[in-house]
Structure formats: C-alpha cells, structure tokens
Write a protein that holds these residues in place. Structure first.
Motif, mmCIF file in Angstrom:
data_model
loop_
_atom_site.group_PDB
_atom_site.id
_atom_site.type_symbol
_atom_site.label_atom_id
_atom_site.label_comp_id
_atom_site.label_asym_id
_atom_site.label_seq_id
_atom_site.Cartn_x
_atom_site.Cartn_y
_atom_site.Cartn_z
ATOM 1 N N GLN A 110 47.665 19.073 68.195
ATOM 2 C CA GLN A 110 47.508 17.829 67.636
ATOM 3 C C GLN A 110 47.350 17.682 66.463
ATOM 4 O O GLN A 110 47.664 16.682 65.729
ATOM 5 N N LYS A 111 46.565 18.875 65.901
ATOM 6 C CA LYS A 111 46.564 18.876 64.510
ATOM 7 C C LYS A 111 47.934 18.676 63.296
ATOM 8 O O LYS A 111 48.078 17.851 62.476
ATOM 9 N N ASN A 112 48.949 19.642 63.943
ATOM 10 C CA ASN A 112 49.942 19.654 63.185
ATOM 11 C C ASN A 112 50.994 18.221 63.671
ATOM 12 O O ASN A 112 51.555 17.899 62.611
ATOM 13 N N ALA A 113 50.641 17.614 64.910
ATOM 14 C CA ALA A 113 51.307 16.432 65.192
ATOM 15 C C ALA A 113 50.650 15.095 64.316
ATOM 16 O O ALA A 113 51.449 14.605 63.767
ATOM 17 N N ALA A 114 49.549 15.457 63.858
ATOM 18 C CA ALA A 114 48.701 14.458 63.030
ATOM 19 C C ALA A 114 49.415 14.371 61.656
ATOM 20 O O ALA A 114 49.780 13.351 60.752
ATOM 21 N N ILE A 115 49.436 15.735 61.239
ATOM 22 C CA ILE A 115 50.067 16.114 59.860
ATOM 23 C C ILE A 115 51.709 15.747 59.718
ATOM 24 O O ILE A 115 52.071 14.962 58.642
ATOM 25 N N ALA A 116 52.281 16.138 60.718
ATOM 26 C CA ALA A 116 53.631 15.446 60.899
ATOM 27 C C ALA A 116 53.854 13.917 61.068
ATOM 28 O O ALA A 116 54.785 13.404 60.009
ATOM 29 N N ALA A 117 53.068 13.353 61.745
ATOM 30 C CA ALA A 117 52.983 11.738 61.548
ATOM 31 C C ALA A 117 52.680 11.398 60.087
ATOM 32 O O ALA A 117 53.496 10.346 59.663
ATOM 33 N N PHE A 118 51.629 11.935 59.359
ATOM 34 C CA PHE A 118 51.471 11.271 58.204
ATOM 35 C C PHE A 118 52.555 11.679 57.110
ATOM 36 O O PHE A 118 52.857 10.563 56.433
ATOM 37 N N ALA A 119 53.492 12.862 57.436
ATOM 38 C CA ALA A 119 54.432 13.029 56.510
ATOM 39 C C ALA A 119 55.568 12.082 56.716
ATOM 40 O O ALA A 119 56.259 11.717 55.799
ATOM 41 N N LEU A 120 55.691 11.926 57.958
ATOM 42 C CA LEU A 120 57.026 10.881 58.019
ATOM 43 C C LEU A 120 56.294 9.295 57.740
ATOM 44 O O LEU A 120 57.223 8.627 56.899
ATOM 45 N N ARG A 121 55.068 9.366 57.964
ATOM 46 C CA ARG A 121 54.765 7.909 57.436
ATOM 47 C C ARG A 121 54.691 7.581 56.002
ATOM 48 O O ARG A 121 55.416 6.626 55.381
ATOM 49 N N LEU A 122 54.330 8.685 55.310
ATOM 50 C CA LEU A 122 54.202 8.847 53.887
ATOM 51 C C LEU A 122 55.574 8.701 53.165
ATOM 52 O O LEU A 122 55.982 7.811 52.271
ATOM 53 N N SER A 123 56.658 9.605 53.579
ATOM 54 C CA SER A 123 58.044 9.472 53.263
ATOM 55 C C SER A 123 58.668 8.036 53.572
ATOM 56 O O SER A 123 59.448 7.647 52.657
ATOM 57 N N LEU A 124 58.559 7.541 54.624
ATOM 58 C CA LEU A 124 58.911 6.209 55.015
ATOM 59 C C LEU A 124 58.445 5.157 53.926
ATOM 60 O O LEU A 124 59.149 4.293 53.672
ATOM 61 N N GLY A 125 57.212 5.286 53.656
ATOM 62 C CA GLY A 125 56.549 4.380 52.790
ATOM 63 C C GLY A 125 57.051 4.242 51.322
ATOM 64 O O GLY A 125 57.263 3.473 50.610
ATOM 65 N N VAL A 126 57.144 5.561 50.920
ATOM 66 C CA VAL A 126 57.827 5.826 49.637
ATOM 67 C C VAL A 126 59.080 5.239 49.351
ATOM 68 O O VAL A 126 59.583 4.624 48.452
ATOM 69 N N MET A 127 59.867 5.546 50.712
ATOM 70 C CA MET A 127 61.314 4.865 50.698
ATOM 71 C C MET A 127 61.365 3.531 50.534
ATOM 72 O O MET A 127 62.142 2.960 49.850
ATOM 73 N N TYR A 128 60.350 2.759 51.314
ATOM 74 C CA TYR A 128 60.279 1.338 51.323
ATOM 75 C C TYR A 128 60.084 0.776 49.964
ATOM 76 O O TYR A 128 60.572 -0.197 49.271
ATOM 77 N N LEU A 129 58.951 1.530 48.929
ATOM 78 C CA LEU A 129 58.795 1.226 47.741
ATOM 79 C C LEU A 129 59.813 1.259 46.897
ATOM 80 O O LEU A 129 59.958 0.439 45.971
ATOM 81 N N ALA A 130 60.409 2.462 46.903
ATOM 82 C CA ALA A 130 61.907 2.712 46.028
ATOM 83 C C ALA A 130 62.828 1.713 46.227
ATOM 84 O O ALA A 130 63.303 1.453 45.171
ATOM 85 N N LEU A 188 52.329 1.547 54.669
ATOM 86 C CA LEU A 188 52.441 2.753 55.036
ATOM 87 C C LEU A 188 51.983 3.954 54.476
ATOM 88 O O LEU A 188 51.550 4.873 54.968
ATOM 89 N N VAL A 189 52.259 3.784 53.118
ATOM 90 C CA VAL A 189 51.605 5.094 52.172
ATOM 91 C C VAL A 189 50.254 5.264 52.451
ATOM 92 O O VAL A 189 49.800 6.415 52.460
ATOM 93 N N VAL A 190 49.386 4.305 52.360
ATOM 94 C CA VAL A 190 47.844 4.377 52.765
ATOM 95 C C VAL A 190 47.563 4.626 54.304
ATOM 96 O O VAL A 190 46.497 4.969 54.415
ATOM 97 N N GLY A 191 48.370 4.188 55.106
ATOM 98 C CA GLY A 191 48.118 4.408 56.581
ATOM 99 C C GLY A 191 47.502 3.202 57.025
ATOM 100 O O GLY A 191 46.310 3.282 57.657
ATOM 101 N N PHE A 192 47.805 1.704 56.688
ATOM 102 C CA PHE A 192 47.331 0.564 57.431
ATOM 103 C C PHE A 192 48.283 0.162 58.269
ATOM 104 O O PHE A 192 49.264 -0.348 58.001
ATOM 105 N N LYS A 193 47.746 0.101 59.386
ATOM 106 C CA LYS A 193 48.734 -0.745 60.514
ATOM 107 C C LYS A 193 50.017 -0.184 60.513
ATOM 108 O O LYS A 193 51.146 -1.051 60.884
ATOM 109 N N SER A 194 50.092 1.067 60.683
ATOM 110 C CA SER A 194 51.456 1.786 60.614
ATOM 111 C C SER A 194 52.355 1.384 61.873
ATOM 112 O O SER A 194 53.583 1.186 61.488
ATOM 113 N N ARG A 195 51.889 1.246 62.698
ATOM 114 C CA ARG A 195 52.530 0.863 63.861
ATOM 115 C C ARG A 195 53.137 -0.427 63.749
ATOM 116 O O ARG A 195 54.294 -0.878 64.143
#
Length: 141
Positions: free
Chosen positions: A4-24, A67-74
């Motif tokens: 679960q810890k690795n899954a939470a970190i992986a979800a964060f990494a995907l959420r962060l990278s997707l958010g940065v892509m949208y911002l870019a 997405l970058v900050v983790g607000f209502k990501s779903r």
C-alpha cells in the motif's frame, strides 16, 4: 498482496506528472507559446467555437493545479478526459507517432488512459485532501 505504501507513492507520481503535463499544455503551450487568441483561432480553424479554446485552457490549468496538489483527483481526472478526447479527435488523422506532422494520436490516447488510472487510484500520497482528514490512499481491491 499490494504494498500500500508503494501504491500510494506510485499514485502520487502519476497524479503529479499528469498535473504538470496539463499545466504545461495550458500555460506554456496555449498561453505563452500560441497565446489564447492564437489557440482560439486554431480551434476555429477546426470548426470549433473560439470560446472552447478558453474553456479548454481553464480546464487544463485548473485541473493541472488540482492534480498537482491532490485535490479531488478522481473527479478532476474524469472531468479532463473529454478535453483529451478532443485532442485525440484533432490528432486522429495524423497517424500514430506524435512527432508526425501536426502530431499523432498516441499521446492523447495515452493521457486518456493515464487520467482513467488516476481516477481509479485516487490522490495517492502527499495530497492536500489528506490535510482535511480524507484518505489519500488508493482504493483497496
């Protein structure tokens, strides 16, 4: 068993990278490179209303921040899929490779899938929602 810890970190990494892509794509590409007026003209050249360019910019910028900050990501990830479907439609006739003239369709399709995965996983670790007492962990199967 899923770690679960690795899954939470992986979800964060995907959420962060997707958010940065949208911002870019919103800030750097549509606002700074093409300008909002130029983006609106491009939308019009496709037969779309110019106002849709401004709505797309706003959706990508606000969604990227969320997405970058983790607000209502779903919810945000699901809400942005129609924007990506529009990008897929624009690039569908250009072939597979995004480096082809006018870009290909594989990148928008990949981003649709990535957004769907973020919608399934949720915020992951380091989400602002966790500061409000909401779970930042992915859903357990």
């Amino acid at each position: 068993m899923i770690d679960q810890k690795n899954a939470a970190i992986a979800a964060f990494a995907l959420r962060l990278s997707l958010g940065v892509m949208y911002l870019a794509h919103s800030i750097i590409l549509k606002y700074m490179t093409f300008t909002l007026v130029g983006t609106a003209q491009f939308f019009e050249s496709l037969g779309l209303p110019a106002a849709l360019a401004y709505l797309t910019f706003a959706a990508e910028a606000l969604g990227g921040v969320a997405l970058v900050v983790g607000f209502k990501s779903r919810l945000v990830s699901l809400a942005l899929i129609p924007v990506l479907l529009g990008a897929f439609w624009v690039h569908a006739g250009n072939g597979w490779v995004f480096s082809a003239a006018n870009g290909g369709w594989e990148y928008p399709l990949f981003l649709i899938v990535a957004s769907g995965i973020v919608a399934l996983l949720g915020n992951g670790a380091f989400a602002i929602e966790s500061a409000f007492g909401k779970s930042a962990q992915p859903v357990r199967a």
